[in-house]
Enzyme design. Structure first.
Site, PDB file in Angstrom:
ATOM      1  N   LYS A   1     -10.480  -2.876  -4.608  1.00 11.46           N
ATOM      2  CA  LYS A   1     -10.334  -3.071  -3.153  1.00 11.46           C
ATOM      3  C   LYS A   1     -10.841  -1.851  -2.378  1.00 11.46           C
ATOM      4  CE  LYS A   1      -5.820  -3.769  -3.355  1.00 11.46           C
ATOM      5  NZ  LYS A   1      -5.515  -3.703  -4.799  1.00 11.46           N
TER       6      LYS A   1
ATOM      7  N   ARG B   1      -4.551  10.624 -10.451  1.00 17.63           N
ATOM      8  CA  ARG B   1      -3.660  10.035  -9.448  1.00 17.63           C
ATOM      9  C   ARG B   1      -2.329   9.680 -10.119  1.00 17.63           C
ATOM     10  NH1 ARG B   1      -5.189   4.707  -5.877  1.00 17.63           N
ATOM     11  NH2 ARG B   1      -3.087   3.915  -6.135  1.00 17.63           N
TER      12      ARG B   1
ATOM     13  N   ARG C   1       3.638  -1.379 -10.812  1.00 18.54           N
ATOM     14  CA  ARG C   1       2.801  -1.809  -9.679  1.00 18.54           C
ATOM     15  C   ARG C   1       2.294  -3.227  -9.891  1.00 18.54           C
ATOM     16  NH1 ARG C   1      -1.553   2.545  -9.831  1.00 18.54           N
ATOM     17  NH2 ARG C   1      -2.445   1.625  -7.975  1.00 18.54           N
TER      18      ARG C   1
ATOM     19  N   ARG D   1      -9.360   5.698 -14.445  1.00 18.31           N
ATOM     20  CA  ARG D   1      -9.224   6.386 -13.161  1.00 18.31           C
ATOM     21  C   ARG D   1      -8.207   7.515 -13.274  1.00 18.31           C
ATOM     22  NH1 ARG D   1      -8.017   2.730  -7.894  1.00 18.31           N
ATOM     23  NH2 ARG D   1      -5.863   2.814  -8.573  1.00 18.31           N
TER      24      ARG D   1
ATOM     25  N   ARG E   1       1.331  -6.507   1.747  1.00 13.32           N
ATOM     26  CA  ARG E   1       1.772  -6.669   0.360  1.00 13.32           C
ATOM     27  C   ARG E   1       3.031  -7.522   0.254  1.00 13.32           C
ATOM     28  NH1 ARG E   1      -0.856  -1.599  -1.509  1.00 13.32           N
ATOM     29  NH2 ARG E   1      -0.545  -1.293  -3.735  1.00 13.32           N
TER      30      ARG E   1
HETATM   31  P1  AMP Z   1      -2.507   1.596  -3.275  1.00 13.19           P
HETATM   32  O1  AMP Z   1      -3.416   2.764  -3.149  1.00 13.19           O
HETATM   33  O2  AMP Z   1      -2.811   0.515  -2.282  1.00 13.19           O
HETATM   34  O3  AMP Z   1      -2.440   1.064  -4.685  1.00 13.19           O
HETATM   35  O4  AMP Z   1      -1.029   2.102  -2.907  1.00 13.19           O
HETATM   36  C1  AMP Z   1      -0.412   3.148  -3.641  1.00 13.19           C
HETATM   37  C2  AMP Z   1       1.093   3.061  -3.428  1.00 13.19           C
HETATM   38  O5  AMP Z   1       1.416   3.231  -2.051  1.00 13.19           O
HETATM   39  C3  AMP Z   1       1.742   1.736  -3.824  1.00 13.19           C
HETATM   40  O6  AMP Z   1       2.039   1.645  -5.205  1.00 13.19           O
HETATM   41  C4  AMP Z   1       3.016   1.757  -2.969  1.00 13.19           C
HETATM   42  O7  AMP Z   1       3.986   2.636  -3.495  1.00 13.19           O
HETATM   43  C5  AMP Z   1       2.486   2.368  -1.665  1.00 13.19           C
HETATM   44  N1  AMP Z   1       1.933   1.336  -0.748  1.00 13.19           N
HETATM   45  C6  AMP Z   1       0.644   1.208  -0.346  1.00 13.19           C
HETATM   46  N2  AMP Z   1       0.490   0.177   0.484  1.00 13.19           N
HETATM   47  C7  AMP Z   1       1.715  -0.395   0.608  1.00 13.19           C
HETATM   48  C8  AMP Z   1       2.207  -1.527   1.312  1.00 13.19           C
HETATM   49  N3  AMP Z   1       1.398  -2.288   2.057  1.00 13.19           N
HETATM   50  N4  AMP Z   1       3.544  -1.804   1.210  1.00 13.19           N
HETATM   51  C9  AMP Z   1       4.364  -1.046   0.480  1.00 13.19           C
HETATM   52  N5  AMP Z   1       3.965   0.033  -0.241  1.00 13.19           N
HETATM   53  C10 AMP Z   1       2.645   0.356  -0.179  1.00 13.19           C
END
Ligand code: AMP
Length: 192
Positions: free
Chosen positions: A13, A133, A144, A127, A88
């Site tokens: 994404k 990360r 996740r 990654r 989400r």
């Molecule tokens: P991502 O980079 O989108 O995978 O997000 C990394 C982490 O940030 C996720 O595992 C959540 O802990 C938090 N996070 C990101 N976007 C959201 C969202 N829309 N709702 C809740 N937590 C989020």
């Protein structure tokens, strides 16, 4: 044009969103990037979300909705938004609909990057080795992914019922995915 890049962690994404920003003047709104920036800055918000993010669970709806609300307000003249990692949950999707409706807009397109669990796990492990990360370790990934299946995947039929979803093979090459994304944007499915 307001679009959501939808898919499991590791589906690509972020990569595709950045390519769209380079190719068109859309604004990418990634809650993951915003939260990582907050964490890195050591702000109050960053401290509050750090452990949640590292564990791979979801930050509260209220926090991410406020982040998106602020970002939309800051980019009021944007020709389009690419939502990456948001919404989400159903509550986030409903909040997004209201925010866009207040601008006389809506979600036009949901691009579903399809990828199976084993394939994204392989990507995430790579990654993790490259970027370090914290939440890309296999333990957090499992959380996740489970969170994605439980809270996020149910949004797909909701957008599907609105005729807004285009499914793309997220495991194809980056260029092939970008080309398919561009085609979907240029000829989006007819919304109701
Ligand atoms: P991502 O980079 O989108 O995978 O997000 C990394 C982490 O940030 C996720 O595992 C959540 O802990 C938090 N996070 C990101 N976007 C959201 C969202 N829309 N709702 C809740 N937590 C989020």
């Amino acid at each position: 044009m307001n679009l959501i890049l939808f898919g499991p962690p590791g589906a690509g994404k972020g990569t595709q969103a950045k390519r769209l920003v380079d190719g068109r003047s859309y604004v990418q709104l990634s809650t993951g990037d915003m939260l990582r920036a907050a964490k890195a800055s050591g702000s109050e918000l960053g401290k509050r979300v750090a452990a949640i993010m590292d564990a791979g669970t979801l930050v509260s709806d209220a926090i991410v909705i406020e982040l998106i609300e602020d970002a939309i307000a800051r980019h009021s003249g944007a020709p389009g938004f690419i939502f990456d990692g948001f919404p989400r949950t159903l509550a986030q999707a409903e909040a997004l609909d209201s925010m866009l409706a207040a601008r006389g807009e809506a979600i036009d397109l949901v691009i579903s990057l399809e990828a199976d669990k084993e394939a994204v796990l392989t990507r995430i492990v790579k990654r993790f080795a490259e970027s370090g990360r914290a939440d890309d370790n296999p333990e957090s990934f499992k959380v996740r992914y489970a969170q994605y299946e439980r809270d996020t995947l149910p949004l797909l039929p909701v957008y599907g019922a609105q005729g807004k979803v285009v499914a793309i093979d997220g495991m194809a090459s980056m260029d092939a995915v970008s080309a398919a994304v561009s085609t979907a944007i240029d000829s989006p499915p007819r919304s109701r």
